[in-house]
Design an enzyme around this catalytic site. Structure first.
Site, mmCIF file in Angstrom:
data_model
loop_
_atom_site.group_PDB
_atom_site.id
_atom_site.type_symbol
_atom_site.label_atom_id
_atom_site.label_comp_id
_atom_site.label_asym_id
_atom_site.label_seq_id
_atom_site.Cartn_x
_atom_site.Cartn_y
_atom_site.Cartn_z
ATOM 1 N N PRO A 13 1.052 -1.220 0.200
ATOM 2 C CA PRO A 13 0.374 -0.114 0.549
ATOM 3 C C PRO A 13 0.932 1.607 0.501
ATOM 4 O O PRO A 13 1.971 0.989 0.403
ATOM 5 C CB PRO A 13 -0.614 -0.291 1.293
ATOM 6 C CG PRO A 13 -0.192 -1.298 2.049
ATOM 7 C CD PRO A 13 0.679 -1.971 0.246
ATOM 8 N N ASN A 14 0.597 2.453 -0.682
ATOM 9 C CA ASN A 14 1.275 3.866 -1.167
ATOM 10 C C ASN A 14 2.255 3.645 -1.578
ATOM 11 O O ASN A 14 2.585 4.693 -1.795
ATOM 12 C CB ASN A 14 0.843 4.043 0.336
ATOM 13 C CG ASN A 14 -0.304 4.547 1.567
ATOM 14 O OD1 ASN A 14 -1.044 4.709 0.763
ATOM 15 N ND2 ASN A 14 -0.435 4.149 2.773
ATOM 16 N N ARG A 21 5.347 11.018 -2.639
ATOM 17 C CA ARG A 21 4.529 10.720 -1.783
ATOM 18 C C ARG A 21 6.063 10.949 -0.432
ATOM 19 O O ARG A 21 7.245 10.274 -0.258
ATOM 20 C CB ARG A 21 4.384 9.362 -1.512
ATOM 21 C CG ARG A 21 3.844 8.157 0.391
ATOM 22 C CD ARG A 21 4.219 7.356 0.227
ATOM 23 N NE ARG A 21 3.865 6.762 1.238
ATOM 24 C CZ ARG A 21 4.084 5.252 1.938
ATOM 25 N NH1 ARG A 21 4.580 4.498 1.626
ATOM 26 N NH2 ARG A 21 3.795 4.907 3.104
ATOM 27 N N TYR A 26 11.027 8.976 1.328
ATOM 28 C CA TYR A 26 11.224 7.904 0.362
ATOM 29 C C TYR A 26 11.619 8.203 -0.426
ATOM 30 O O TYR A 26 12.007 7.371 -2.054
ATOM 31 C CB TYR A 26 9.757 7.136 0.101
ATOM 32 C CG TYR A 26 9.116 6.648 1.463
ATOM 33 C CD1 TYR A 26 9.260 5.523 2.140
ATOM 34 C CD2 TYR A 26 7.717 8.305 1.605
ATOM 35 C CE1 TYR A 26 8.487 5.305 3.051
ATOM 36 C CE2 TYR A 26 6.900 6.678 3.120
ATOM 37 C CZ TYR A 26 7.763 5.821 3.432
ATOM 38 O OH TYR A 26 6.858 5.495 4.860
ATOM 39 N N GLU A 101 12.283 -9.343 2.134
ATOM 40 C CA GLU A 101 11.932 -8.164 2.999
ATOM 41 C C GLU A 101 12.847 -6.524 2.646
ATOM 42 O O GLU A 101 13.796 -6.719 2.657
ATOM 43 C CB GLU A 101 11.262 -8.314 4.201
ATOM 44 C CG GLU A 101 11.346 -6.882 4.740
ATOM 45 C CD GLU A 101 10.526 -7.048 6.257
ATOM 46 O OE1 GLU A 101 10.872 -7.946 7.096
ATOM 47 O OE2 GLU A 101 9.924 -5.930 6.960
ATOM 48 N N HIS A 103 12.790 -2.163 2.797
ATOM 49 C CA HIS A 103 12.028 -1.493 2.900
ATOM 50 C C HIS A 103 12.942 -0.022 2.585
ATOM 51 O O HIS A 103 14.666 -0.461 2.619
ATOM 52 C CB HIS A 103 12.109 -1.143 4.232
ATOM 53 C CG HIS A 103 10.363 -2.088 4.881
ATOM 54 N ND1 HIS A 103 9.233 -1.734 4.230
ATOM 55 C CD2 HIS A 103 11.633 -3.254 5.486
ATOM 56 C CE1 HIS A 103 9.316 -3.556 5.034
ATOM 57 N NE2 HIS A 103 10.304 -3.834 5.987
ATOM 58 N N ILE A 104 12.206 1.152 1.433
ATOM 59 C CA ILE A 104 13.153 2.122 1.004
ATOM 60 C C ILE A 104 13.395 3.076 2.576
ATOM 61 O O ILE A 104 14.993 3.168 2.207
ATOM 62 C CB ILE A 104 12.557 2.607 0.561
ATOM 63 C CG1 ILE A 104 11.849 2.287 -0.637
ATOM 64 C CG2 ILE A 104 12.889 4.469 -0.220
ATOM 65 C CD1 ILE A 104 10.935 3.186 -1.542
#
Ligand code: DQA
Length: 156
Positions: A13-14, A21, A26, A101, A103-104
């Protein structure tokens, strides 16, 4: 040897809003840029990627389930579902493919609710805070792991 030489790249999501964003958190790269980074990294090894993004938890579960027989490994940035979703964790466990996994942002520098991931315990590796290069690192890791049985310095 891998069967499909394809990786599934999942964004939650997003992440469709990347580029506009919270750029201070990000960056300004778009989801299209992210998918190109992953595709280029895979292509340099002669592999391909299937890219999928959804804002809906059940659709993400469906995409993970559909990886069986269509991909050899999964790169997943589940966005906020990382911190809430037992269903995504169960889906990853059920398909049993190697998982990274991503994550930015560096979630460990952020709010406390981002410090826990339901996915990390079932991931082979976790890459946080490397920006969109994290997707490249994840693809390289998975292909090395899948091609040789284990990645260079990877734990078993
Ligand atoms: C994120 C971190 C999550 O906490 C957040 O909910 C996101 C993006 C990241 O890539 O840094 O949507 O997964």
């Amino acid at each position: 040897m891998p069967k499909t030489t394809t990786l599934l790249i999942i964004n939650g999501p997003n992440l469709n809003l990347l580029g506009t964003r919270e750029p201070a958190t990000y960056g300004t790269a778009t989801l299209t840029d992210v998918e190109a980074v992953a595709a280029d990294a895979a292509g340099s090894h002669g592999w391909t990627v299937n890219c999928f993004q959804s804002n809906h938890e059940g659709e993400l579960v469906d995409a993970i389930q559909a990886a069986t027989g269509t991909a050899d490994g999964i790169v997943i940035n589940a966005g906020a579902y990382t911190h809430t979703s037992i269903a995504l964790r169960d889906a990853l466990t059920a398909v049993g493919l190697p998982v990274v996994e991503v994550h930015i942002s560096n979630v460990h520098r952020r709010e406390e609710f981002r410090q826990h991931s339901y996915l990390s315990a079932v991931a082979d590796a976790v890459i946080v805070g490397a920006g969109i290069s994290g997707y490249r690192f994840a693809v390289d890791f998975l292909i090395e792991k899948l091609s040789s049985g284990s990645a260079g310095y990877a734990a078993p």
